[in-house]
Write an enzyme that holds these catalytic residues in place. Sequence first.
Site, short mmCIF file in Angstrom:
data_model
loop_
_atom_site.label_atom_id
_atom_site.label_comp_id
_atom_site.label_asym_id
_atom_site.label_seq_id
_atom_site.Cartn_x
_atom_site.Cartn_y
_atom_site.Cartn_z
N PRO A 186 0.82 -1.23 0.00
CA PRO A 186 0.00 0.00 0.00
C PRO A 186 0.85 1.27 0.00
O PRO A 186 0.32 2.35 -0.23
CB PRO A 186 -0.81 -0.10 1.30
CG PRO A 186 -0.51 -1.41 1.92
CD PRO A 186 0.65 -2.02 1.22
N ASP B 208 -10.65 -1.08 -24.54
CA ASP B 208 -10.81 -1.05 -23.09
C ASP B 208 -11.04 0.37 -22.60
O ASP B 208 -10.54 1.32 -23.19
CB ASP B 208 -9.51 -1.52 -22.40
CG ASP B 208 -9.41 -3.02 -22.36
OD1 ASP B 208 -10.37 -3.68 -22.76
OD2 ASP B 208 -8.36 -3.51 -21.92
N GLU C 246 3.33 -7.57 8.70
CA GLU C 246 3.36 -6.10 8.74
C GLU C 246 4.17 -5.51 7.58
O GLU C 246 4.21 -4.31 7.40
CB GLU C 246 3.98 -5.62 10.07
CG GLU C 246 3.14 -5.96 11.29
CD GLU C 246 1.68 -5.57 11.13
OE1 GLU C 246 1.41 -4.39 10.86
OE2 GLU C 246 0.82 -6.45 11.28
N ARG D 83 -3.33 -8.58 -20.62
CA ARG D 83 -4.19 -8.06 -21.68
C ARG D 83 -3.38 -7.39 -22.78
O ARG D 83 -3.87 -7.21 -23.89
CB ARG D 83 -5.20 -7.07 -21.11
CG ARG D 83 -6.12 -7.67 -20.06
CD ARG D 83 -7.08 -6.66 -19.51
NE ARG D 83 -8.03 -6.16 -20.49
CZ ARG D 83 -9.09 -6.85 -20.91
NH1 ARG D 83 -9.34 -8.04 -20.44
NH2 ARG D 83 -9.89 -6.33 -21.82
N1 ADE Z 1 -0.65 -5.30 -0.01
C1 ADE Z 1 -1.53 -4.94 0.93
N2 ADE Z 1 -2.33 -3.97 0.50
C2 ADE Z 1 -1.96 -3.67 -0.78
C3 ADE Z 1 -2.38 -2.74 -1.75
N3 ADE Z 1 -3.38 -1.89 -1.53
N4 ADE Z 1 -1.76 -2.73 -2.93
C4 ADE Z 1 -0.74 -3.56 -3.17
N5 ADE Z 1 -0.28 -4.46 -2.29
C5 ADE Z 1 -0.88 -4.53 -1.10
#
Ligand code: ADE
Length: 245
Positions: free
Chosen positions: A89, A169, A116, A154
Amino acid sequence: MRIDVVTLFPGMFDALLDYGITGRAFDQGSLVVNTWNPREAADNRHRSVDDRPYGGGPGMVMSVAPLRATLQRIHAQTQQRARVIYLSPQGAVLNQATVTRLAAEPHLILLAGRYEGVDQRLLDRDIDEECSIGDYVLSGGELAAMVLIDALMRWQPGVLGDAESVQQDSFSHGLLDHPHYTRPACIDGQAVPPVLLSGDHAAIARWRYQHALGQTWLRRPDVLQRLSLQPQDKRLLNDFIDKFI
Ligand code: ADE
């Protein structure tokens, strides 16, 4: 294209192999996906791949050694060093421009984290790019890696038939898709827009483009703002706003 995925849960990737267009890409050999479990490279007695965080706090952190050894095993198989992407994230949020850039690479390595996260020293030395699939937290990088693989696949030559062409697309022109309809022409009092039944291909193309512009204006003004619309596009959009809003 070859993709190697480093994951504690290789079985999750079977879902890609078994279904739809991704399944066909594997059958054709357009895309080769190998999974690597870092547990197999863990040389401690319990094959553990994680440890408690320095500084304390909840959860566990994935250790450098088994991940680095796994990446080295993959690199040793190829002459050209593959680009290594860590799904997290904290990464740059994936978009169509990143997908098309990565789709041109012959070989990628995707690292799917758990717990984590991964010891920062691995990220500092062994990772080329960090990629997120959106501003929310998943329990691991596997689903994110599968999203990326699906989007990359794709763009591989021969994977999509004409009807499914990536050129059609949403986002391939930077716009959202126009609405789609199929038979019957009227159901429960809901009729298909008459132009789509007219057989007038130019009028249909114009309607679709106008609605792609309109949907993008309605739902993703941020996307529209980044595009430089031509005067005729602006006219089509204004006409959409007058007629349909
Ligand atoms: N791992 C955990 N959450 C994620 C996300 N939003 N994008 C990519 N990998 C992740």
